[in-house]
Design a protein around this motif. Structure first.
Motif, mmCIF file in Angstrom:
data_model
loop_
_atom_site.group_PDB
_atom_site.id
_atom_site.type_symbol
_atom_site.label_atom_id
_atom_site.label_comp_id
_atom_site.label_asym_id
_atom_site.label_seq_id
_atom_site.Cartn_x
_atom_site.Cartn_y
_atom_site.Cartn_z
ATOM 1 N N TYR A 1 -0.727 6.859 -7.109
ATOM 2 C CA TYR A 1 -1.447 6.381 -5.936
ATOM 3 C C TYR A 1 -2.751 5.735 -6.387
ATOM 4 O O TYR A 1 -3.292 6.032 -7.446
ATOM 5 C CB TYR A 1 -1.796 7.539 -4.985
ATOM 6 C CG TYR A 1 -0.627 8.233 -4.349
ATOM 7 C CD1 TYR A 1 0.051 9.242 -5.020
ATOM 8 C CD2 TYR A 1 -0.208 7.898 -3.068
ATOM 9 C CE1 TYR A 1 1.118 9.898 -4.429
ATOM 10 C CE2 TYR A 1 0.853 8.554 -2.469
ATOM 11 C CZ TYR A 1 1.502 9.555 -3.157
ATOM 12 O OH TYR A 1 2.559 10.199 -2.565
ATOM 13 N N GLN B 1 -6.643 4.814 -4.651
ATOM 14 C CA GLN B 1 -7.505 5.072 -3.503
ATOM 15 C C GLN B 1 -8.777 4.257 -3.617
ATOM 16 O O GLN B 1 -9.533 4.382 -4.591
ATOM 17 C CB GLN B 1 -7.846 6.552 -3.410
ATOM 18 C CG GLN B 1 -8.640 6.914 -2.166
ATOM 19 C CD GLN B 1 -9.003 8.388 -2.118
ATOM 20 O OE1 GLN B 1 -9.108 9.047 -3.143
ATOM 21 N NE2 GLN B 1 -9.189 8.907 -0.927
ATOM 22 N N GLN C 1 -10.815 4.703 2.063
ATOM 23 C CA GLN C 1 -9.481 4.296 2.479
ATOM 24 C C GLN C 1 -8.475 5.362 2.062
ATOM 25 O O GLN C 1 -8.773 6.244 1.267
ATOM 26 C CB GLN C 1 -9.104 2.948 1.858
ATOM 27 C CG GLN C 1 -9.954 1.790 2.344
ATOM 28 C CD GLN C 1 -9.443 0.464 1.851
ATOM 29 O OE1 GLN C 1 -8.251 0.288 1.592
ATOM 30 N NE2 GLN C 1 -10.336 -0.500 1.713
ATOM 31 N N SER C 2 -7.295 5.264 2.622
ATOM 32 C CA SER C 2 -6.293 6.272 2.316
ATOM 33 C C SER C 2 -5.668 6.036 0.950
ATOM 34 O O SER C 2 -5.839 4.982 0.344
ATOM 35 C CB SER C 2 -5.211 6.266 3.381
ATOM 36 O OG SER C 2 -4.545 5.026 3.397
ATOM 37 N N LEU C 3 -4.957 7.040 0.482
ATOM 38 C CA LEU C 3 -4.212 6.892 -0.766
ATOM 39 C C LEU C 3 -3.046 5.937 -0.517
ATOM 40 O O LEU C 3 -2.279 6.121 0.423
ATOM 41 C CB LEU C 3 -3.652 8.238 -1.236
ATOM 42 C CG LEU C 3 -4.587 9.180 -1.958
ATOM 43 C CD1 LEU C 3 -5.576 9.813 -1.013
ATOM 44 C CD2 LEU C 3 -3.788 10.262 -2.681
ATOM 45 N N LEU D 1 0.396 4.439 -2.042
ATOM 46 C CA LEU D 1 1.415 4.638 -3.058
ATOM 47 C C LEU D 1 1.625 3.335 -3.813
ATOM 48 O O LEU D 1 1.859 2.285 -3.200
ATOM 49 C CB LEU D 1 2.724 5.101 -2.416
ATOM 50 C CG LEU D 1 3.886 5.353 -3.367
ATOM 51 C CD1 LEU D 1 3.575 6.511 -4.310
ATOM 52 C CD2 LEU D 1 5.172 5.647 -2.578
ATOM 53 N N GLU E 1 5.904 -0.352 -5.123
ATOM 54 C CA GLU E 1 5.740 -0.688 -3.714
ATOM 55 C C GLU E 1 5.430 -2.188 -3.578
ATOM 56 O O GLU E 1 4.950 -2.834 -4.530
ATOM 57 C CB GLU E 1 4.613 0.138 -3.102
ATOM 58 C CG GLU E 1 4.909 1.628 -3.077
ATOM 59 C CD GLU E 1 6.127 1.982 -2.266
ATOM 60 O OE1 GLU E 1 6.160 1.667 -1.040
ATOM 61 O OE2 GLU E 1 7.073 2.561 -2.848
ATOM 62 N N PHE F 1 -9.796 4.601 -7.866
ATOM 63 C CA PHE F 1 -9.455 5.986 -8.173
ATOM 64 C C PHE F 1 -7.935 6.070 -8.172
ATOM 65 O O PHE F 1 -7.301 5.770 -7.165
ATOM 66 C CB PHE F 1 -10.075 6.899 -7.107
ATOM 67 C CG PHE F 1 -10.074 8.357 -7.461
ATOM 68 C CD1 PHE F 1 -9.470 9.279 -6.620
ATOM 69 C CD2 PHE F 1 -10.704 8.806 -8.601
ATOM 70 C CE1 PHE F 1 -9.494 10.635 -6.933
ATOM 71 C CE2 PHE F 1 -10.730 10.157 -8.915
ATOM 72 C CZ PHE F 1 -10.121 11.070 -8.077
ATOM 73 N N ILE G 1 -4.522 8.353 -8.680
ATOM 74 C CA ILE G 1 -4.068 9.741 -8.575
ATOM 75 C C ILE G 1 -2.564 9.805 -8.798
ATOM 76 O O ILE G 1 -1.814 8.987 -8.261
ATOM 77 C CB ILE G 1 -4.390 10.330 -7.192
ATOM 78 C CG1 ILE G 1 -5.882 10.237 -6.902
ATOM 79 C CG2 ILE G 1 -3.923 11.773 -7.088
ATOM 80 C CD1 ILE G 1 -6.245 10.662 -5.491
ATOM 81 N N ARG H 1 6.772 15.930 -8.446
ATOM 82 C CA ARG H 1 7.692 16.776 -7.686
ATOM 83 C C ARG H 1 8.651 17.411 -8.683
ATOM 84 O O ARG H 1 9.239 16.741 -9.516
ATOM 85 C CB ARG H 1 8.462 15.944 -6.673
ATOM 86 C CG ARG H 1 9.552 16.700 -5.929
ATOM 87 C CD ARG H 1 10.238 15.785 -4.942
ATOM 88 N NE ARG H 1 9.352 15.415 -3.862
ATOM 89 C CZ ARG H 1 9.420 14.263 -3.185
ATOM 90 N NH1 ARG H 1 10.334 13.371 -3.502
ATOM 91 N NH2 ARG H 1 8.600 14.000 -2.204
ATOM 92 N N SER I 1 13.238 17.192 -0.826
ATOM 93 C CA SER I 1 12.740 15.818 -0.719
ATOM 94 C C SER I 1 11.876 15.626 0.512
ATOM 95 O O SER I 1 11.143 14.671 0.599
ATOM 96 C CB SER I 1 13.910 14.844 -0.689
ATOM 97 O OG SER I 1 14.696 15.086 0.473
ATOM 98 N N LEU J 1 4.208 18.144 -2.904
ATOM 99 C CA LEU J 1 3.922 17.521 -4.170
ATOM 100 C C LEU J 1 2.723 18.197 -4.791
ATOM 101 O O LEU J 1 1.878 18.765 -4.100
ATOM 102 C CB LEU J 1 3.610 16.044 -3.966
ATOM 103 C CG LEU J 1 4.707 15.162 -3.360
ATOM 104 C CD1 LEU J 1 4.172 13.771 -3.128
ATOM 105 C CD2 LEU J 1 5.934 15.142 -4.248
#
Lengths: 119, 113
Positions: A36, A38, A42-44, A46, A59, A91, A93, A97, A103, A108
């Motif tokens: 990920y 970041q 803002q959000s993480l 993928l 992605e 950042f 990250i 899993r 699933s 995680l």
């Protein structure tokens, strides 16, 4: 609980150089790892999913040649930022899993994150 | 697509105050909902989860109820402590989204004496 470790936690590099970030699962085998990114406030997001022994799935919008992901063993995945530029500062990250995880549980295990600063 | 919206931080509270961090989501079908917490210098940890409507997840005094009618999963704690200072992330997984976690932006909580 399971532990995922990232290294380095902070790295500063010059523009044009490549930087490798490691993600290790310390007490379990991780068949799948996720990377990920970041940005501040803002959000993480993928970036890619890597499965041990196969190519990573990126992605949409993530440059494969820019962000090289290798998952050569069940306990290690690496993210290499090639020819880094200031806009790659972020950042990063990883999460892992285990082979026995469901699933859809969302359980995680996350690393501490790596802050990359490109000058 | 899937999305998660959280209230912006930082949220600053005095110790023993009541905490609410709002989270709403957009998703098709029936996602599973989560709250993750990130303490300073550490990785994200699963705090609690709920997998179907009206479920209540709880852990360490925190609670969140899966409200499908309002598409919300607000995090609450009756009495916060300084040690609760962290960043809290709301997230969802949806089988329609390829079983990938979608995160909110995170809300920083600061608890002061």
């Amino acid at each position: 609980g399971a532990v995922v470790s990232q290294h380095p936690s902070r790295v500063i590099c010059k523009s044009g150089t490549s930087v490798k970030i490691e993600c290790r699962s310390l007490d379990f085998q991780a068949t799948t790892m996720f990377w990920y990114r970041q940005f501040p406030k803002q959000s993480l997001m993928l970036m890619a999913t890597s499965n041990e022994g196969s190519k990573a799935t990126y992605e949409q919008g993530v440059e494969k040649d820019k962000f090289l992901i290798n998952h050569a063993s069940l306990t290690l995945s690496t993210l290499t930022v090639t020819s880094a530029h200031p806009e790659d500062s972020s950042f990063y990250i990883c999460s892992a899993r285990g082979s026995g995880g469901g699933s859809n549980t969302g359980e995680l295990f996350f690393g501490e994150g790596s802050r990359l600063t490109v000058l | 697509g899937n999305s998660v919206t959280q209230m912006e931080g930082p949220v600053t509270l005095s110790e023993e105050a009541f905490l609410t961090i709002n989270c709403t989501y957009t998703a098709t079908g029936y996602p599973s909902l989560f709250w993750y917490v990130q303490y300073p210098g550490e990785g994200l940890q699963l705090l609690l989860k709920a997998t179907k409507a009206d479920d209540k997840g709880s852990n360490k005094g925190f609670e969140a109820t899966y409200r499908k009618e309002t598409t919300s999963f607000h995090l609450e704690k009756g009495s916060v402590q300084v040690s609760d200072s962290a960043v809290y992330f709301c997230a969802l997984i949806n089988t329609g989204g390829g079983n990938k976690l979608t995160f909110g932006t995170g809300t920083q909580l600061k608890v002061e004496l």
